[in-house]
Structure formats: C-alpha cells, structure tokens
Enzyme design. Structure first.
Site, PDB file in Angstrom:
ATOM      1  CG  HIS A  49      79.138 -39.654  -0.633  1.00  0.00           C
ATOM      2  ND1 HIS A  49      78.582 -38.652   0.115  1.00  0.00           N
ATOM      3  CD2 HIS A  49      78.599 -40.804  -0.159  1.00  0.00           C
ATOM      4  CE1 HIS A  49      77.735 -39.159   0.997  1.00  0.00           C
ATOM      5  NE2 HIS A  49      77.730 -40.465   0.857  1.00  0.00           N
ATOM      6  CG  HIS A  55      82.512 -43.607   0.858  1.00  0.00           C
ATOM      7  ND1 HIS A  55      82.248 -44.070   2.133  1.00  0.00           N
ATOM      8  CD2 HIS A  55      81.374 -43.851   0.138  1.00  0.00           C
ATOM      9  CE1 HIS A  55      81.007 -44.550   2.178  1.00  0.00           C
ATOM     10  NE2 HIS A  55      80.464 -44.437   0.982  1.00  0.00           N
TER      11      HIS A  55
HETATM   12  P1  5GP Z   1      75.964 -43.308   1.431  1.00  0.00           P
HETATM   13  O1  5GP Z   1      75.531 -41.909   1.155  1.00  0.00           O
HETATM   14  O2  5GP Z   1      77.416 -43.380   1.811  1.00  0.00           O
HETATM   15  O3  5GP Z   1      75.635 -44.322   0.377  1.00  0.00           O
HETATM   16  O4  5GP Z   1      75.022 -43.781   2.636  1.00  0.00           O
HETATM   17  C1  5GP Z   1      75.327 -43.640   3.907  1.00  0.00           C
HETATM   18  C2  5GP Z   1      74.656 -42.455   4.559  1.00  0.00           C
HETATM   19  O5  5GP Z   1      74.556 -42.760   5.920  1.00  0.00           O
HETATM   20  C3  5GP Z   1      75.507 -41.182   4.469  1.00  0.00           C
HETATM   21  O6  5GP Z   1      75.217 -40.363   3.396  1.00  0.00           O
HETATM   22  C4  5GP Z   1      75.169 -40.517   5.783  1.00  0.00           C
HETATM   23  O7  5GP Z   1      73.984 -39.783   5.688  1.00  0.00           O
HETATM   24  C5  5GP Z   1      74.923 -41.669   6.717  1.00  0.00           C
HETATM   25  N1  5GP Z   1      76.137 -42.008   7.478  1.00  0.00           N
HETATM   26  C6  5GP Z   1      77.080 -42.925   7.181  1.00  0.00           C
HETATM   27  N2  5GP Z   1      78.032 -42.978   8.119  1.00  0.00           N
HETATM   28  C7  5GP Z   1      77.689 -42.053   9.039  1.00  0.00           C
HETATM   29  C8  5GP Z   1      78.257 -41.629  10.256  1.00  0.00           C
HETATM   30  O8  5GP Z   1      79.297 -42.111  10.723  1.00  0.00           O
HETATM   31  N3  5GP Z   1      77.606 -40.643  10.940  1.00  0.00           N
HETATM   32  C9  5GP Z   1      76.450 -40.083  10.515  1.00  0.00           C
HETATM   33  N4  5GP Z   1      75.895 -39.141  11.242  1.00  0.00           N
HETATM   34  N5  5GP Z   1      75.871 -40.477   9.362  1.00  0.00           N
HETATM   35  C10 5GP Z   1      76.474 -41.440   8.628  1.00  0.00           C
HETATM   36 MN    MN Z   2      78.365 -44.906   0.522  1.00  0.00          MN
END
Ligand code: 5GP
Ligand code: MN
Length: 429
Positions: free
Chosen positions: A149, A153
């Site tokens: 993060h 990203h």
């Molecule tokens: P963010 O935390 O980036 O705002 O929200 C996206 C969340 O979705 C991530 O923290 C993670 O838990 C999940 N996520 C996003 N991309 C992937 C991926 O390619 N694989 C898996 N297993 N989880 C993902």
């Molecule tokens: Mn995100």
C-alpha cells in the site's frame, strides 16, 4: 582536480559531460538537463548499454564513446497539449513497453499531473500547476514505504481509473466534476496506510480503531488525511472552485474512498447489479454507485495487467499479508486466515480471489461497458488459468514429496490416510 567524462547520446546525437568527481549531484543533473535541452520540470532518464536505468549522479561509472549511455527526456505534463486517447494507451492499458517499466516516484508525479491536464481539470477548475505539484508531493509524502500500500499502488489504481475513463468514454456521459472526484479519490484512497488491515486495527484496538469506533478505520483515515492535505492553501487543488462545487467534491471523495473497504464489497456490488438493467446516467444515485464500482475495480485491478506486472504486485501483497499475520501471532490476536503464511500460497490466494471477488465484479462493469471485456476480463481469466495450473502443480509436488518427508509409502498416501500438516492446507479459501 580529477574529472570524469561521461559519453551519451540524446535523440541519437552524441554528447559528453565532463565534471569534477566532487561535483554536487544537482550540478551533474543540470549538465545533463542542458545537454538534453530539457525544461525544468522534464524528467531525465539515463540508460546504460544494457538498457537499465542508471542514476544521474557524481558516482556515474565513466565510459567510452563506444559504450555510451542513452539519455531520454520524459516531457512534463505542465506544458504539453492534451494527449487524449493516445495517453490512455500509454498510461492505462496495453502498455506493452511503458507499463512494464518501473516508474520512479518523480515520474509518477509528472504522469499524475498529465492526467489532470489531459482531462481538462487544470483549465476547468483553475488549478495552479504549483498547487497541483505541491498536492501531489504531499500525497507522495504521506504514503508509507511498505510492501504493497505505497505510492506506486496509488499510481496503479489511478492509472487504471484514468484508463477506464477514456476507454468507456465517460467524458461524454458524466460531469467533469465526477471524473475529478474519481481521479482524486484514486490518488488519495490509501493515504498513510500502515500495512495492517481493518481487522488488525480493530483486534489490536489501535488508535485508528478507537478514533473511528471500528467503522472502516483505515478508509476513514485515508479520507481524513486527504482533507488534511486539502486544508492547506498551498496544496488545495480545489481552492478556486465555488463553495457548492467544493461541497460536492468533498461528498464525492468521501463516498468513493469509503467504498474501498472490502467488507462492503457485496453491498456495493448488489446495489450495482440491481440498477444495471435500468442504468441511467442522468440519475445521481446510479452515477454514485457507478463511481464506487469504478474505484473498487481500479483498486483491485492488478490481475488485469500483464503477468510480468501483476505477479510482482502479488508478491508485495503477500509480503504485507504475512507481516500482518506474523504480528497477529506474536501479539496473540486472531490470525487473519487469508494472510497466514502457514496456510496461504500465491496460487491459493489468487484462485479464490479471482473467482469469487474479481471476476464477479469486473463482469458486472463489463455488462454496462461491453468494450471493457477485452481489457479487464480477458487478462483476469488468463491469470485465473495461470494460478489454477500453478495450484495443481504445487499440489502434485506436495503429493510427491509427502511420502519421503513423512516416511510413508506412496500407496498409504494414495488412500488418503495421512494427516500430514500440509494436507489440511489445501482447502484454505
Ligand atoms: P486496498 O487495501 O488496496 O484499498 O483494497 C484492496 C484489498 O483487496 C487489499 O487489501 C487486499 O486484501 C485485496 N486484494 C486486492 N488485490 C488482490 C489480489 O490480487 N489478490 C488478493 N488475494 N487480494 C487482493
Ligand atoms: Mn488500494
């Protein structure tokens, strides 16, 4: 005083730079900048003969004319004409060459500026270039140096949002202010992420969980940091909009960033599905749901990128996941199952995520915009095949290995008698 001579080409033109070995770094950069006739905001990239980017600094390895470096200028967006769909290609999709190279943070800031220029936000909302630069710099500062993060990203998510805006021709369907909200939300959506998710925040009773009463602590924080940056005159890119416009922008950004909490995934996707058959761009409620869906799609879109880009991102994500589950174990907190390094592998993490989260979401968006099928569904299906194969191969490997490791004969394993530690891990989705 000892000097160094560096040979390089700019646009095929041979050049050389000579400087004392003790020369300050900035002077060396300026030498190259003037050789390239580059503007003050342009970015310089120096490549060695192998094609690797090298740092322009007093420590540059001296070379010979026949092994000269290549200097390239990445034009700053500040003075450039809108680049339109062409840029969407470069910044958003099918990026055969450009996307595969690792952008540096300074370049990312320029690319983000280009997006604001290119979508006409600079002119429409009277955003001063210095204020936009200061805003982007503050954003950059307030992303942490953590495996997933981080600022890169933020760029990936924004790049995807930008690409989606162009590919779906959203400019002809929605107000420019909605696009401004979406692009800015993408940039700010994970500000000051600490690398530990909401479950951890809540279980560990962190300051954030206390402050936000366990309600989307991270997303509330990302949003609060966004408006903290916007509170400062020097970095408030919205300082020239009317109070009514500011109100709408603030509401919109809050809605978009809060929508990235994955625990709201089903709620938001169900809402979208329920309006899809009668979707109306003139209906504000419909537009709001679409904006949330677009930021969600962008947020989890790594697998829509070429494998060479997507796989390293998965490694970063798993690294962050494993760090969290390690901390949970150490601190005696409940261990988040999909982050547990003893249970999760790359393919097991992806097959479930793609099947049950990514594809169902992407398919609904492609129902509204069929042209997206090619760009986001096809690569994700390929990724699913790739990880399904990898999962099978790992499974086979495990079965072949198990007899030796456990001192069993293959036959005994084959009838499924074993309760070897790995055996319980195959159903972790
Ligand atoms: P963010 O935390 O980036 O705002 O929200 C996206 C969340 O979705 C991530 O923290 C993670 O838990 C999940 N996520 C996003 N991309 C992937 C991926 O390619 N694989 C898996 N297993 N989880 C993902
Ligand atoms: Mn995100």
């Amino acid at each position: 005083m000892a000097t160094k001579i560096i040979y390089f080409t700019v646009n095929g033109r041979p050049e050389q730079a000579e400087f004392p070995v003790t020369c300050p770094a900035q002077d060396v950069k300026d030498l190259f900048r003037s050789a390239a006739e580059a503007g003050p905001h342009d970015i310089l990239k120096l490549y060695n003969p192998k094609g690797n980017i090298i740092n322009i600094s007093p420590n540059l390895e001296p070379n010979k004319p026949n092994t000269c470096y290549k200097l390239e200028v990445v034009a700053s967006g500040c003075n450039s004409e809108p680049l339109g769909v062409e840029l969407a290609g470069a910044l958003g999709f099918d990026l055969s060459s450009m996307e595969k190279r690792q952008w540096e943070d300074a370049e990312i800031m320029v690319l983000l500026q280009v997006m604001y220029t290119d979508l006409d936000f600079i002119a429409t909302y009277n955003i001063e270039p210095e204020v936009l630069q200061q805003f982007l710099f503050e954003v950059y500062r307030r992303y942490n140096n953590i495996p997933f993060h981080n600022f890169k990203h933020c760029f990936c998510v924004t790049q995807m949002m930008y690409g989606l805006i162009w590919l779906t021709d959203l400019r002809s369907k929605m107000d420019s202010i909605d696009l401004l909200i979406m692009l800015t939300s993408a940039i700010c959506h994970d500000l000051d992420h600490t690398g530990y998710n909401n479950a951890y925040q809540i279980n560990a009773r962190t300051e954030l969980a206390l402050r936000y009463n366990d309600i989307s602590p991270l997303e509330n924080h990302h949003c609060a940091v966004t408006f903290d940056i916007l509170e400062k005159k020097e970095s408030n890119i919205f300082r020239n909009v009317s109070p009514d416009q500011y109100k709408r922008i603030r509401e919109g950004i809050i809605k978009c960033i809060l929508a990235t909490d994955m625990t709201r995934h089903n709620e938001i996707l169900s809402k979208f599905k329920s309006i899809l058959s009668s979707f109306d761009f003139d209906n504000k409620d419909h537009r709001d749901v679409l904006m949330m869906i677009l930021i969600k799609v962008s947020d989890i879109s790594n697998e829509a990128r070429p494998m060479e880009v997507a796989e390293p991102w998965l490694d970063c994500l798993l690294q962050e996941f494993y760090n969290q589950s390690d901390a949970e174990k150490l601190e005696g907190l409940p261990v988040t199952p999909f982050m547990d390094r003893d249970k999760i592998t790359k393919p097991s993490s992806q097959t479930g995520f793609i099947r049950f989260v990514l594809l169902p979401l992407f398919i609904e968006l492609a129902n509204l915009f069929p042209c997206l099928e090619l760009h986001i569904i096809d690569p994700v299906r390929k990724a699913l095949d790739y990880y399904t194969e990898m999962e099978k191969a790992l499974e086979r490997e495990k079965q072949n290995r198990a007899p030796c490791e456990n001192g069993f004969k293959g036959k005994e394993i084959a009838v499924g008698q074993t309760s070897a530690p790995e055996a319980s891990n195959s159903d972790t989705q």
